[in-house]
Design a protein around this motif. Structure first.
Motif, PDB file in Angstrom:
ATOM      1  N   ARG A 238     -28.702   8.141 -19.793  1.00 28.91           N
ATOM      2  CA  ARG A 238     -27.476   8.684 -20.371  1.00 28.91           C
ATOM      3  C   ARG A 238     -27.214  10.040 -19.719  1.00 28.91           C
ATOM      4  O   ARG A 238     -28.137  10.663 -19.185  1.00 28.91           O
ATOM      5  N   TYR A 239     -25.962  10.487 -19.793  1.00 29.74           N
ATOM      6  CA  TYR A 239     -25.590  11.739 -19.134  1.00 29.74           C
ATOM      7  C   TYR A 239     -24.993  12.730 -20.123  1.00 29.74           C
ATOM      8  O   TYR A 239     -24.458  12.365 -21.174  1.00 29.74           O
ATOM      9  N   ALA A 240     -25.080  13.991 -19.754  1.00 27.25           N
ATOM     10  CA  ALA A 240     -24.499  15.080 -20.542  1.00 27.25           C
ATOM     11  C   ALA A 240     -24.106  16.194 -19.571  1.00 27.25           C
ATOM     12  O   ALA A 240     -24.637  16.273 -18.452  1.00 27.25           O
ATOM     13  N   VAL A 241     -23.171  17.034 -19.990  1.00 25.86           N
ATOM     14  CA  VAL A 241     -22.777  18.180 -19.169  1.00 25.86           C
ATOM     15  C   VAL A 241     -22.940  19.459 -19.967  1.00 25.86           C
ATOM     16  O   VAL A 241     -22.802  19.471 -21.197  1.00 25.86           O
ATOM     17  N   GLU A 242     -23.254  20.529 -19.248  1.00 24.78           N
ATOM     18  CA  GLU A 242     -23.309  21.863 -19.843  1.00 24.78           C
ATOM     19  C   GLU A 242     -22.100  22.642 -19.379  1.00 24.78           C
ATOM     20  O   GLU A 242     -21.727  22.592 -18.199  1.00 24.78           O
ATOM     21  N   MET A 243     -21.473  23.366 -20.316  1.00 25.24           N
ATOM     22  CA  MET A 243     -20.293  24.170 -19.992  1.00 25.24           C
ATOM     23  C   MET A 243     -20.472  25.578 -20.541  1.00 25.24           C
ATOM     24  O   MET A 243     -21.111  25.779 -21.572  1.00 25.24           O
ATOM     25  N   VAL A 244     -19.881  26.532 -19.847  1.00 24.79           N
ATOM     26  CA  VAL A 244     -19.863  27.923 -20.303  1.00 24.79           C
ATOM     27  C   VAL A 244     -18.409  28.380 -20.416  1.00 24.79           C
ATOM     28  O   VAL A 244     -17.609  28.174 -19.497  1.00 24.79           O
ATOM     29  N   PHE A 245     -18.074  28.984 -21.540  1.00 24.35           N
ATOM     30  CA  PHE A 245     -16.730  29.468 -21.858  1.00 24.35           C
ATOM     31  C   PHE A 245     -16.765  30.994 -21.806  1.00 24.35           C
ATOM     32  O   PHE A 245     -17.559  31.624 -22.513  1.00 24.35           O
ATOM     33  N   LEU A 246     -15.948  31.618 -20.962  1.00 28.86           N
ATOM     34  CA  LEU A 246     -15.928  33.069 -20.812  1.00 28.86           C
ATOM     35  C   LEU A 246     -14.557  33.624 -21.169  1.00 28.86           C
ATOM     36  O   LEU A 246     -13.525  32.996 -20.908  1.00 28.86           O
ATOM     37  N   SER A 247     -14.557  34.823 -21.750  1.00 26.27           N
ATOM     38  CA  SER A 247     -13.305  35.484 -22.081  1.00 26.27           C
ATOM     39  C   SER A 247     -13.519  36.991 -22.116  1.00 26.27           C
ATOM     40  O   SER A 247     -14.618  37.458 -22.419  1.00 26.27           O
ATOM     41  N   GLY A 248     -12.441  37.722 -21.813  1.00 22.40           N
ATOM     42  CA  GLY A 248     -12.527  39.168 -21.850  1.00 22.40           C
ATOM     43  C   GLY A 248     -12.865  39.694 -23.223  1.00 22.40           C
ATOM     44  O   GLY A 248     -13.518  40.728 -23.370  1.00 22.40           O
ATOM     45  N   ASP A 249     -12.408  39.001 -24.260  1.00 26.32           N
ATOM     46  CA  ASP A 249     -12.769  39.355 -25.631  1.00 26.32           C
ATOM     47  C   ASP A 249     -12.588  38.128 -26.506  1.00 26.32           C
ATOM     48  O   ASP A 249     -12.028  37.109 -26.096  1.00 26.32           O
ATOM     49  N   GLY A 250     -13.089  38.203 -27.738  1.00 26.35           N
ATOM     50  CA  GLY A 250     -12.927  37.092 -28.662  1.00 26.35           C
ATOM     51  C   GLY A 250     -14.237  36.669 -29.294  1.00 26.35           C
ATOM     52  O   GLY A 250     -15.301  37.249 -29.037  1.00 26.35           O
ATOM     53  N   LYS A 251     -14.160  35.647 -30.120  1.00 22.77           N
ATOM     54  CA  LYS A 251     -15.326  35.091 -30.784  1.00 22.77           C
ATOM     55  C   LYS A 251     -15.259  33.576 -30.648  1.00 22.77           C
ATOM     56  O   LYS A 251     -14.279  32.950 -31.046  1.00 22.77           O
ATOM     57  N   ALA A 252     -16.323  32.994 -30.077  1.00 23.74           N
ATOM     58  CA  ALA A 252     -16.310  31.570 -29.787  1.00 23.74           C
ATOM     59  C   ALA A 252     -16.919  30.755 -30.916  1.00 23.74           C
ATOM     60  O   ALA A 252     -17.832  31.211 -31.622  1.00 23.74           O
ATOM     61  N   GLY A 253     -16.411  29.539 -31.082  1.00 25.07           N
ATOM     62  CA  GLY A 253     -16.964  28.630 -32.076  1.00 25.07           C
ATOM     63  C   GLY A 253     -16.370  27.248 -31.904  1.00 25.07           C
ATOM     64  O   GLY A 253     -15.258  27.095 -31.378  1.00 25.07           O
ATOM     65  N   ILE A 254     -17.112  26.224 -32.332  1.00 29.47           N
ATOM     66  CA  ILE A 254     -16.643  24.843 -32.245  1.00 29.47           C
ATOM     67  C   ILE A 254     -16.360  24.327 -33.644  1.00 29.47           C
ATOM     68  O   ILE A 254     -17.166  24.490 -34.561  1.00 29.47           O
ATOM     69  N   LYS A 255     -15.197  23.707 -33.796  1.00 27.57           N
ATOM     70  CA  LYS A 255     -14.801  23.176 -35.089  1.00 27.57           C
ATOM     71  C   LYS A 255     -14.229  21.781 -34.916  1.00 27.57           C
ATOM     72  O   LYS A 255     -13.507  21.506 -33.958  1.00 27.57           O
ATOM     73  N   GLU A 256     -14.544  20.914 -35.862  1.00 23.48           N
ATOM     74  CA  GLU A 256     -14.068  19.535 -35.833  1.00 23.48           C
ATOM     75  C   GLU A 256     -13.033  19.338 -36.922  1.00 23.48           C
ATOM     76  O   GLU A 256     -13.225  19.760 -38.066  1.00 23.48           O
ATOM     77  N   SER A 257     -11.906  18.729 -36.579  1.00 20.48           N
ATOM     78  CA  SER A 257     -10.871  18.452 -37.581  1.00 20.48           C
ATOM     79  C   SER A 257     -10.652  16.952 -37.687  1.00 20.48           C
ATOM     80  O   SER A 257     -10.903  16.202 -36.742  1.00 20.48           O
ATOM     81  N   ARG A 258     -10.177  16.520 -38.856  1.00 15.95           N
ATOM     82  CA  ARG A 258      -9.955  15.107 -39.107  1.00 15.95           C
ATOM     83  C   ARG A 258      -8.478  14.831 -39.354  1.00 15.95           C
ATOM     84  O   ARG A 258      -7.735  15.703 -39.802  1.00 15.95           O
ATOM     85  N   SER A 259      -8.087  13.590 -39.094  1.00 16.26           N
ATOM     86  CA  SER A 259      -6.713  13.164 -39.316  1.00 16.26           C
ATOM     87  C   SER A 259      -6.730  11.791 -39.971  1.00 16.26           C
ATOM     88  O   SER A 259      -7.698  11.034 -39.825  1.00 16.26           O
ATOM     89  N   ILE A 260      -5.668  11.468 -40.691  1.00 21.23           N
ATOM     90  CA  ILE A 260      -5.562  10.129 -41.272  1.00 21.23           C
ATOM     91  C   ILE A 260      -4.918   9.158 -40.279  1.00 21.23           C
ATOM     92  O   ILE A 260      -4.799   7.967 -40.562  1.00 21.23           O
ATOM     93  N   ASP A 261      -4.515   9.673 -39.140  1.00 19.48           N
ATOM     94  CA  ASP A 261      -3.749   8.887 -38.173  1.00 19.48           C
ATOM     95  C   ASP A 261      -4.547   8.683 -36.887  1.00 19.48           C
ATOM     96  O   ASP A 261      -4.997   9.648 -36.270  1.00 19.48           O
ATOM     97  N   ASP A 262      -4.743   7.426 -36.477  1.00 21.46           N
ATOM     98  CA  ASP A 262      -5.393   7.129 -35.200  1.00 21.46           C
ATOM     99  C   ASP A 262      -4.436   6.395 -34.265  1.00 21.46           C
ATOM    100  O   ASP A 262      -4.852   5.623 -33.409  1.00 21.46           O
TER     101      ASP A 262
END
Length: 428
Positions: A238-262
């Protein structure tokens, strides 16, 4: 006339669901490849299979412009700079950027004048792991194996060799493609194997026509990562990738949202947003940046619904490491100690899907952009279906209730009238 009123009512409901989302267009410049890199500069002379690769385009809006720079020099990178100035230009010191001494790369890419805001996403590593227990989860691989690498193959994207942009890209449609070269193939015994990144900028709000049909805006670019005919190192790869997110300023975070529509991505009700949030009490109007995707990838080039599998993300962590051989290092350079950096891994696969080996193909799509991540609204069609499914029974109940009440009232009135006509007074 009633039909027209009904359609207007439906559109009104749709606007309530979708909210007040500002829509505007940007004018795109024709994408340039390796701007300023000409034959007079020795490092720019490369050949079609080993050449410097930078793609550059500008998206001009009514109030600001977004400058996009894509590069496969070292680790593949997307750099975006936002400015309200009309005279900002990209400046590249090609001699330093392509120097064999990676420290010379520092500050070799700049904008003049300085942009108001910038961010970058770097694809740093490609992981391959032997999923012997079929967990489809990189955290389930024993740590001991991670250390001795008996069940892992880690490939640094910075060490890949890429074909010339001109071989696979489409400048008129602002589409850049970085594809691994046939020389220095990173996969054993297979010159047909390839890894490619496809990046396309749009000047309008719309949606992909192919799965997963992600929504994009005038502030974003679509990214495809494709693993094609990659020779697996294990029987259960199996495969996976690593990513780095850079910005001059800010606060990083991952959030998942749900929908009733597919409706757009059948069977998928979630959206993942990796945000660099700049919204604070001191600067409430500042917009940040984001990477967005659906937790699904496809195992055939036609992206058949029957041949999809899961995309799993892992918690983002703060980091201070970015490949020195990358556009991000070349641009941020001396600023790196003050730059906000966040890293995450994304893996492909689901338990019992027969591993990468079944199809020898995976393609994953994401959107990278400035501002607020686009949200999946409930479409007018779905609203009509909801009204038909839920509204009709409610209407029947309401009409039935009214009918019963009216009938009951009518009976009482008749009874009262009958009683009045037959009443009498005693003679004596």
């Amino acid at each position: 006339m009633e039909t027209v009123h009904f359609l207007i009512f439906i559109q009104f409901l749709a606007s309530l669901v979708q909210g007040d989302v500002p829509v505007f267009n940007r004018t795109l410049s024709v994408m340039e490849f390796n701007p300023g890199c000409n034959a007079s500069i020795s490092p720019c002379k490369g050949n079609a299979m080993d050449t410097p690769n930078i793609a550059y385009t500008v998206a001009k809006g009514p109030k600001d412009s977004l400058h996009y720079v894509f590069s496969s020099i070292g680790a593949p990178t997307i750099l975006v700079a936002k400015t309200t100035k009309t005279n900002m230009k990209l400046k590249v010191n090609w001699t330093k950027l392509l120097s064999d001494n990676v420290t010379d790369m520092k500050n070799s890419v700049q904008f003049s004048p300085t942009p108001d805001y910038s961010f970058a996403v770097v694809f740093t590593k490609l992981y391959e792991y032997n999923d012997t227990d079929d967990h489809a989860n990189i955290t389930q691989v024993p740590l001991l194996d991670k250390l001795n690498m008996s069940q892992w193959v880690v490939r640094d994207f910075k060490n890949f060799t890429w074909e010339a942009l001109s071989l696979n890209s489409d400048a008129k449609n602002n589409r850049a493609v970085f594809k691994t070269s046939m020389i220095n193939v990173p996969f054993k015994n297979n010159t047909n194997s390839s890894v490619s990144f496809s990046m396309q900028v749009f000047g309008t709000d719309n949606r992909e026509t192919i799965f997963p049909q992600l929504k994009y805006t005038a502030n974003s670019t679509l990214i495809d990562l494709e693993l094609n005919e990659v020779t697996p190192s294990f029987l259960q790869s199996r495969y996976a990738v690593e990513m780095v997110f850079l910005s001059g300023d800010g606060k990083a975070g991952i959030k998942e949202s749900r929908s009733i529509d597919d409706e757009y991505t059948p069977g998928v009700f979630k959206t993942v947003d990796w945000k660099m949030d700049r919204h604070t009490s001191k600067q409430p109007q500042e917009l940040g940046s984001f990477v967005q995707w659906k937790p699904v990838c496809y195992l055939t080039p036609d992206r058949d619904r029957q041949n999809d599998t899961k995309v799993k993300y892992y918690p983002s962590v703060n980091t201070t490491v970015v490949p020195q051989k990358s556009l991000a290092y070349a641009y941020y350079g001396d600023q790196l100690p003050t730059v906000v950096m966040s890293a995450t891994n994304v893996s492909f696969g689901l338990e019992k899907d027969k591993f990468y080996n079944k199809f020898n193909y995976t393609v994953w799509t994401s959107v990278i952009g400035y501002g607020t991540p686009p949200a999946d609204e409930i479409s007018v069609l779905v609203i009509v279906v909801i009204i038909a499914g839920l509204g009709t029974p409610v209407l029947v109940i309401v009409v039935g209730g009214i009918y019963v009440c009216v009938k009951k009232k009518t009976k009482l009135k008749v009874k009262a009238d009958f009683g009045a006509e037959s009443s009498y007074s005693a003679i004596n």
